[in-house]
Design an enzyme around this catalytic site. Structure first.
Site, PDB file in Angstrom:
ATOM      1  N   LYS A  36      40.717  48.507  27.994  1.00  0.00           N
ATOM      2  CA  LYS A  36      39.626  48.493  28.964  1.00  0.00           C
ATOM      3  C   LYS A  36      39.841  49.547  30.052  1.00  0.00           C
ATOM      4  CE  LYS A  36      37.736  45.607  32.690  1.00  0.00           C
ATOM      5  NZ  LYS A  36      38.162  46.571  33.742  1.00  0.00           N
ATOM      6  N   THR A  46      40.806  46.343  36.979  1.00  0.00           N
ATOM      7  CA  THR A  46      42.023  46.379  36.162  1.00  0.00           C
ATOM      8  C   THR A  46      41.735  46.987  34.803  1.00  0.00           C
ATOM      9  OG1 THR A  46      42.781  44.357  37.265  1.00  0.00           O
ATOM     10  CG2 THR A  46      43.894  44.964  35.229  1.00  0.00           C
ATOM     11  N   LEU A  59      39.805  40.281  32.392  1.00  0.00           N
ATOM     12  CA  LEU A  59      40.453  41.290  33.222  1.00  0.00           C
ATOM     13  C   LEU A  59      39.501  41.613  34.366  1.00  0.00           C
ATOM     14  CD1 LEU A  59      42.060  43.878  30.733  1.00  0.00           C
ATOM     15  CD2 LEU A  59      43.225  42.110  32.058  1.00  0.00           C
ATOM     16  N   ASP A  60      40.045  41.775  35.565  1.00  0.00           N
ATOM     17  CA  ASP A  60      39.215  42.108  36.716  1.00  0.00           C
ATOM     18  C   ASP A  60      38.475  43.423  36.500  1.00  0.00           C
ATOM     19  OD1 ASP A  60      40.039  39.864  38.045  1.00  0.00           O
ATOM     20  OD2 ASP A  60      41.445  40.895  39.376  1.00  0.00           O
ATOM     21  N   PHE A  61      37.394  43.584  37.207  1.00  0.00           N
ATOM     22  CA  PHE A  61      36.601  44.820  37.204  1.00  0.00           C
ATOM     23  C   PHE A  61      37.488  46.051  37.399  1.00  0.00           C
ATOM     24  CE2 PHE A  61      34.468  47.940  40.034  1.00  0.00           C
ATOM     25  CZ  PHE A  61      33.431  48.352  39.204  1.00  0.00           C
TER      26      PHE A  61
END
Length: 291
Positions: free
Chosen positions: A23, A70, A66-68
């Site tokens: 990502k 990260t 997963l955070d925006f």
């Protein structure tokens, strides 16, 4: 160093049951907002339109979050059965994850366990944040634990930073970011947990480097390439190596599972799930992301 686009999805692992992607930073996994056209879901649908499931809201079943901000390894299940198997591994805390980060300052202790309980911040203007127990406005803090190991000391854009390996032993929202901030070493580029001061870097320097899901018939073992190297970011200048990343990963994988997955919570007795509860869980899994 390229920002995310529909075309530049990086696939780390692909089988009939799962895809693991690397990502990008600053991209959401999915979104219900009509104006957010660029998400991991839209990247997957662009690259693999034939794999999208029309019976799910987003088309793909994300096994975790997963955070925006990260980057790194993100696992996607390609069918209902595969999603159920992965869900069980996450629910039973059998999954091993390790993250790389650059944090501000010089972390003095080479290895430490961070065990600040984390809760929701109810303070006006900070309700989008989490906070540690004892902070004013901290609601319903829950026990959590992160292992931090120093990899390298160096400088980022001239300022002292430390490259660390972070292993979350629990999975609270923003856990790694809150824990690093709590010890006075916020993650480089973390605008939120630096109290809106660290806005110069092009991204937040947190990366999901390693993911191991011990599925019975298809164990997944993936590493997303380290983005925090001088050849990719000339502002990062390592100066002294303390631990070798490959050696640390070997130690993580050879640890007894109970040791690395233990959560410091009181022992409770929970009822066995009924068939109806399991069915409800599976239905939820089909429609929504796992957290």
């Amino acid at each position: 160093m390229e920002p995310a686009s529909l075309e530049n999805l990086c696939v780390l692992y692909h089988s009939a049951n799962y895809i693991v992607v690397n990502k990008h930073w600053d991209i959401r996994i999915d979104s219900k907002m009509w104006y957010e056209k660029q998400t991991v879901q839209s990247q997957l649908k662009h690259r693999f339109p034939e794999l999208a499931d029309p019976y799910t809201y987003y088309g793909f079943r994300f096994c975790h979050q997963l955070d925006f901000s990260t980057s790194g390894a993100l696992c996607v299940a390609l069918n209902k059965a595969a999603a159920g198997h992965a869900y069980r591994c996450f629910k039973d805390r059998l999954v091993t994850k390790a993250y790389l980060a650059l944090v501000r300052g010089v972390v003095a202790e080479k290895k430490m366990t961070l065990d600040f309980a984390i809760g929701k911040n109810t303070t006006e203007g900070k309700t989008h944040m989490m906070c540690t127990e004892g902070t004013e406005g901290c609601e319903n803090p829950k026990p959590c634990q992160t292992e931090l190991t120093v990899l390298e000391y160096g400088a980022y854009d001239g300022d002292p930073v430390t490259k660390v390996l972070l292993q979350p032993l629990t999975g609270r929202t923003h856990q790694l970011r809150v824990h690093c901030s709590a010890i006075g070493h916020p993650i480089v580029g973390d605008y939120t947990y630096s109290l809106r001061t660290d806005n110069a870097p092009y991204r937040m320097m947190l990366h999901a480097y390693f993911l191991h899901i011990p599925l019975e018939n298809e164990p997944i073992h993936v590493m997303a390439p380290d983005p925090f190297v001088p050849s990719l970011d000339s502002k990062w200048a390592p100066q002294r190596c303390v631990n070798i990343l490959e050696d640390l990963l070997k130690n993580i994988l050879t640890k007894p599972q109970a040791e690395i997955q233990e959560e410091p919570e009181p022992v409770h007795s929970y009822p066995v799930e009924s068939e109806e509860q399991q069915a409800q869980c599976q239905q939820w899994l089909c429609e929504w992301n796992l957290d």
